[in-house]
Enzyme design. Structure first.
Site, PDB file in Angstrom:
ATOM      1  N   LYS A   1     -31.479  17.811  74.998  1.00 10.45           N
ATOM      2  CA  LYS A   1     -30.427  17.754  73.977  1.00 10.45           C
ATOM      3  C   LYS A   1     -30.782  16.697  72.922  1.00 10.45           C
ATOM      4  O   LYS A   1     -30.575  16.909  71.724  1.00 10.45           O
ATOM      5  CB  LYS A   1     -29.075  17.443  74.631  1.00 10.45           C
ATOM      6  CG  LYS A   1     -28.507  18.652  75.393  1.00 10.45           C
ATOM      7  CD  LYS A   1     -27.383  18.304  76.339  1.00 10.45           C
ATOM      8  CE  LYS A   1     -27.048  19.513  77.214  1.00 10.45           C
ATOM      9  NZ  LYS A   1     -26.081  19.242  78.274  1.00 10.45           N
TER      10      LYS A   1
ATOM     11  N   GLN B   1     -22.543  14.774  80.938  1.00  6.77           N
ATOM     12  CA  GLN B   1     -23.414  15.666  81.696  1.00  6.77           C
ATOM     13  C   GLN B   1     -22.883  15.833  83.124  1.00  6.77           C
ATOM     14  O   GLN B   1     -22.691  14.848  83.830  1.00  6.77           O
ATOM     15  CB  GLN B   1     -24.852  15.108  81.706  1.00  6.77           C
ATOM     16  CG  GLN B   1     -25.866  16.029  82.352  1.00  6.77           C
ATOM     17  CD  GLN B   1     -26.037  17.355  81.610  1.00  6.77           C
ATOM     18  OE1 GLN B   1     -26.162  17.394  80.381  1.00  6.77           O
ATOM     19  NE2 GLN B   1     -26.020  18.462  82.343  1.00  6.77           N
TER      20      GLN B   1
ATOM     21  N   ASP C   1     -18.550  20.553  74.252  1.00  9.90           N
ATOM     22  CA  ASP C   1     -18.857  21.437  75.381  1.00  9.90           C
ATOM     23  C   ASP C   1     -17.743  22.469  75.567  1.00  9.90           C
ATOM     24  O   ASP C   1     -17.913  23.450  76.297  1.00  9.90           O
ATOM     25  CB  ASP C   1     -18.974  20.611  76.685  1.00  9.90           C
ATOM     26  CG  ASP C   1     -20.431  20.339  77.072  1.00  9.90           C
ATOM     27  OD1 ASP C   1     -21.312  21.074  76.580  1.00  9.90           O
ATOM     28  OD2 ASP C   1     -20.678  19.400  77.851  1.00  9.90           O
TER      29      ASP C   1
END
Ligand code: NAD
Length: 291
Positions: A53, A97, A120
């Site tokens: 990322k 994460q 997200d």
């Protein structure tokens, strides 16, 4: 002739467009979009994901920050960190994460992210918006799949789509998106308690598999000419330099001979997922700057 839905090439092209847009925005005097990631613990796969990322951000000209915390960090200190990032006007996207260590309540962590920077798309507010077809951040993997179907011109209207898997991050949003007005597929959701999944997939025009079982979907479960989207990624031990191979949920070589279009693993949904996060971060940035 089977069409290979090349997520790697498509994502490269789409990333290029983001890069060009950022170049123009910077030339016009605006700051760079900024994605922040929180990584807790030493999980190898999570570190790899966060590294990629960061690399993607660098490529398109985004700023990125990674907040690394040890596996024994407390839930409270993580909530404090998220609160600080939420208030930082210069940060457009925040991801935590997953998975987080067991002593940390993942739901509580996700709910503490400001929905406006939840790129997200995991916050309940954003999930709720998705379910009633309101503008929101569609989580990166389902977004990537939708983009791939659109860009390759796969017809969804009136088609029967079988989604295998009902997780909050892939299967569930995928099934909602496919049935929504505009895509108009008739959707069947299969999961671990579905007896004989093949009964459903054999009638499907589009099969989206997200179960995490290597080579789960066999050719006898697939209709001739169907479109097959393989979301699965499992590391399987192998005698190579890395010590593992990435396997999808589809028996690729055999299913490829029967279906009309298929995503490879690697190089299919994975790169499109990475693009999805860039897309959402740029979207948040533009909203913040009223662009
Ligand atoms: P998950 O474990 O949360 O969910 C798996 C789902 O599969 C569950 O809903 C379960 O009911 C269903 N399932 C399990 N066994 C089944 C069976 N025998 N028959 C039918 N359904 C069954 O997993 P997830 O987070 O949704 O991820 C699924 C896969 O996709 C994993 O391999 C994961 O690594 C991969 N993934 C890939 C990307 C990407 O970018 N390509 C992103 C997210 C997840």
């Amino acid at each position: 002739m089977t069409t290979i839905l090349d997520g790697k090439a498509l994502a490269r092209q789409l990333r290029g467009k983001v890069k060009d847009e950022v170049t123009q925005l910077r030339a016009a005097g605006h700051r760079a979009p900024h994605l922040a990631a929180i990584l807790v613990g030493e999980d190898g796969a999570s570190q790899t994901y966060v590294n990629s990322k960061e690399k993607d951000c660098e490529y398109v000209g985004f700023e990125s920050s990674v907040y690394k915390r040890s596996a024994d960090t407390s839930e409270e200190s993580l909530l404090d960190l998220i609160n600080t990032i939420n208030k930082n006007e210069q940060i457009d996207g925040l991801i935590v994460q997953l998975p987080v260590p067991k002593h940390i309540n993942a739901t509580k962590i996700i709910e503490s992210i400001d929905p406006d920077i939840d790129v997200d798309g995991f916050h309940t507010l954003n999930v709720g918006k998705l379910s009633i077809n309101e503008d929101t951040y569609i989580s990166a993997t389902p977004f990537g799949v939708i983009m791939m179907l659109e860009e390759y011109g796969v017809e969804t209207k009136g088609k029967h789509c079988v989604v295998i898997g009902r997780s909050n991050i892939v299967g569930r949003p995928m099934s909602i998106l496919m049935s929504q007005s505009g895509r108009d597929a008739t959707v069947t959701v299969c999961h671990r308690h579905t007896p004989d999944v093949g009964t459903y997939t054999r009638n499907a025009d589009i099969v989206i598999v997200a179960v995490g079982i290597p080579e789960f979907l066999k050719p006898d479960m697939v209709k001739e000419g169907a479109t097959i989207i393989d979301v699965g990624i499992t590391r399987v031990d192998a005698d190579n330099k890395r010590g593992y191979l990435l396997k999808g949920d589809v028996e690729y070589e055999t299913v490829k001979e029967k279906c009309g279009a298929i995503t490879p693993v690697p190089g299919g949904v994975g790169p499109m997922t990475r693009y999805g996060l860039l897309h959402n971060t740029l979207k948040s940035y533009k909203k913040k700057l009223n662009l």
